[in-house]
Enzyme design. Sequence first.
Site, PDB file in Angstrom:
ATOM      1  CE1 TYR A   1      -3.637  -2.376   0.020  1.00  0.00           C
ATOM      2  CE2 TYR A   1      -4.578  -0.999   1.727  1.00  0.00           C
ATOM      3  CZ  TYR A   1      -4.708  -2.013   0.810  1.00  0.00           C
ATOM      4  OH  TYR A   1      -5.914  -2.650   0.688  1.00  0.00           O
ATOM      5  CB  SER A   2       3.000   2.820   2.620  1.00  0.00           C
ATOM      6  OG  SER A   2       2.024   2.964   3.594  1.00  0.00           O
TER       7      SER A   2
ATOM      8  CD  GLU B   1      -3.332  -3.003   8.214  1.00  0.00           C
ATOM      9  OE1 GLU B   1      -3.875  -2.414   7.268  1.00  0.00           O
ATOM     10  OE2 GLU B   1      -2.143  -2.883   8.498  1.00  0.00           O
TER      11      GLU B   1
END
Lengths: 384, 362
Positions: A125-126, A243
């Site tokens: 993601y990041s 999450e």
Amino acid sequence: MFSSEDLSFKKELNSLIDKHLPEDWQEYPDERLDSHWELSKKIKNELAKKNWIAPSWPKEYGGLEEDFSKSIILSETMAYRMAPGNDRFGVRMIGPTLLKYGTEFQKKKFLNEITAGKSQWCQGYSEPNSGSDLASISTKGEYDEDSNTITINGTKVWTTLAHRSNRMFILVRTQPDSNRHKGLSLILLDMNDPGIKVNPIKNISGKSSFNEVVLKNVKVSAENVVGKLHEGWMIALDLLNFERSGIDYIGWGERCLDDLVDYCYKNDLIKENHVKNKLAILRSDLESAKLMTYKALWIKEQSDEIHMEPSVSKVLATETNINIHDFAFDLLNTKATFLNTKNKDSFAERVIKNRLFFVSGGILGGTTEIQKNIIAQRGLGLPR
Amino acid sequence: MIDFTITETQKMIIESLENNFSKKIDMRLLNEKAEGFVEYKYGYNEVSKLGFLGMITSEELDGFGLDFVDFSIFMEKWGSFLCNGPVVNNLVSGIFALQSIDEKRFSKLIKDLSISKRIITSSIAQQYESKEFIQIINKDESFFLNGFINNVEFFDESTDITIIGMLDNQLKLIILPKKNISIYEEKKSLIGDKIVDLKLNDHLIKKDLIIDLGNSEKLIEQIFNLTNLALCSESIGVSQSILDKTLEYLTNRDAFGKKIGTFQSIQHKCAEIYICINEVRELIRNASKNINNKEFSRLVSMSKIKSDLELGKISWISHQLHGAIGFTWDYGLHLYTKKILINKSLGGDLSFHSTRLYPDGN
């Protein structure tokens, strides 16, 4: 809260962990170390033999169709015991996402792999310039209609366990001129594909649990897109809700608090009012955070909608865990800062290592500040 | 089984109180009461008419036969409307105690309490916590009571008072008719409610007013726990109203050309209030579901610790978010804050509850 059947499961699970975890295990799992990674695979394999990796999943995907309380017990107990082998990326993030949005092909292939203990997933993601502002990601995915493939180029960062993973779920911008939430796709990658390079990043506690992942012309079949091409944003958000329950922090926090209470009784600290009061406050914090974590997971089971409860439970669980470790540090004092190699105090060593590591709790999966934005705007309806 | 469902009965309780109270709250009168100008009470007669005084009374005695978690949810709503009256005393120190000892023997009294024909007040929680018990002297089967009972609410409207007495080193529960008990001192609470201290001086009672024959310690501890839990639930309701009032203000008040609720520093404070209320609420509800669990006293102490720490804090944050208007008397936010502070001051402090969680030398 738990049935007698649940508690029997917990007992059996602890017996399984006892068999494989070295006696007096005091370490937080560090899969960078080969010994920990081997232990992780071994425990995962043992769990798989009993179909315990994801007990609440359907039988056809390697689950037992058990009540979700078994999954809670599994995660919490593994965290409490600090046992390696708990695949939170596979079991708790991409797994439930595929159950909800995946194609039959994806479910059969990837879910069965997870429950067999044969895969390790990581989360792409990041990016170097996209953290809390996830919608600003720039990793490109170029779709070729003729070959039905996507070619990915870009860099992901803070990717926990990428160095041990054979799978990654990755969020990429598949529509070249799209902006923000539009034109994004969630794609399943094989980490052994050519063009993927993993560079370890050492964290504050001296470990390399996370990495930079550079993707150069990585080709992946469009069969591996979760949901529709270019429409991955809401799925990616929903995945974050899986999450965010914070259940691991509850297990880690409870273990530290139990050990700290023992320490206080053994060292006669419990008679000091400020110690007793603080322990009571922390225990109360932990119990309420635990309930909110259970509630977030329960709500997720009841409804497909995206709720704010995971944001609430993540804030509570991560902050409570940190507060417990902070107080442990205060009491242990120099035992935790001047580590004695001759008369090793493994509890003090663990407290300081974990306290440093848990800085990440309020950052990963959406910072505490982002969670508060979500609660205020999506939950309480305050204007943007 | 993990289950956070709000049952149909609980929904009915919430709806019923909302329908009956949402338009009745009169901030002007509450403010005047707090200044000591008027006597103003609402809530008790209304819930009595709705039958809620019999909510934990068994169905055999014409009650609703509901659980404590239902009562807990009732108390949340009761608190949210700043209702006032001897509900907790009647239900916990009265009906629950009597049902626990001998429902058949006390059936008439239980029925009377369930329809408000008789009203019980008590100061049991405070007596238990302070360990200041009324001494019972047995002189040839004539029983004399001596001592003080402090901080008794709703004395005027009550017919009886439940107290803890000490006889031969055993704790005894006594339900004492109010008549002939003299008020030693009269006080006012922060929000203008009348509180009295009572003095018993060789007060002669009949033996049958000592309602249990054995040692009542366990039962008294349970009454203490349930009273505490009910007050925590009440504080949750008060806190929810504080949050609702705050959100309403923040979405209507303009500053710097926009609604002040758009500012992140303010949004984060609201998120913190929401988090606090919800975590404490679940802790209390979970304790209410486990009144027969051997860990119940610990669950209550945790609920009380969290209520006192968190709910006190959120009311101060709300004043800050309101700015000057929340500092005024007329706006009425102070009434909610003061109610939380009153509940916080009852039922044992942090040190008391910490010792229940972590006894010395154990």
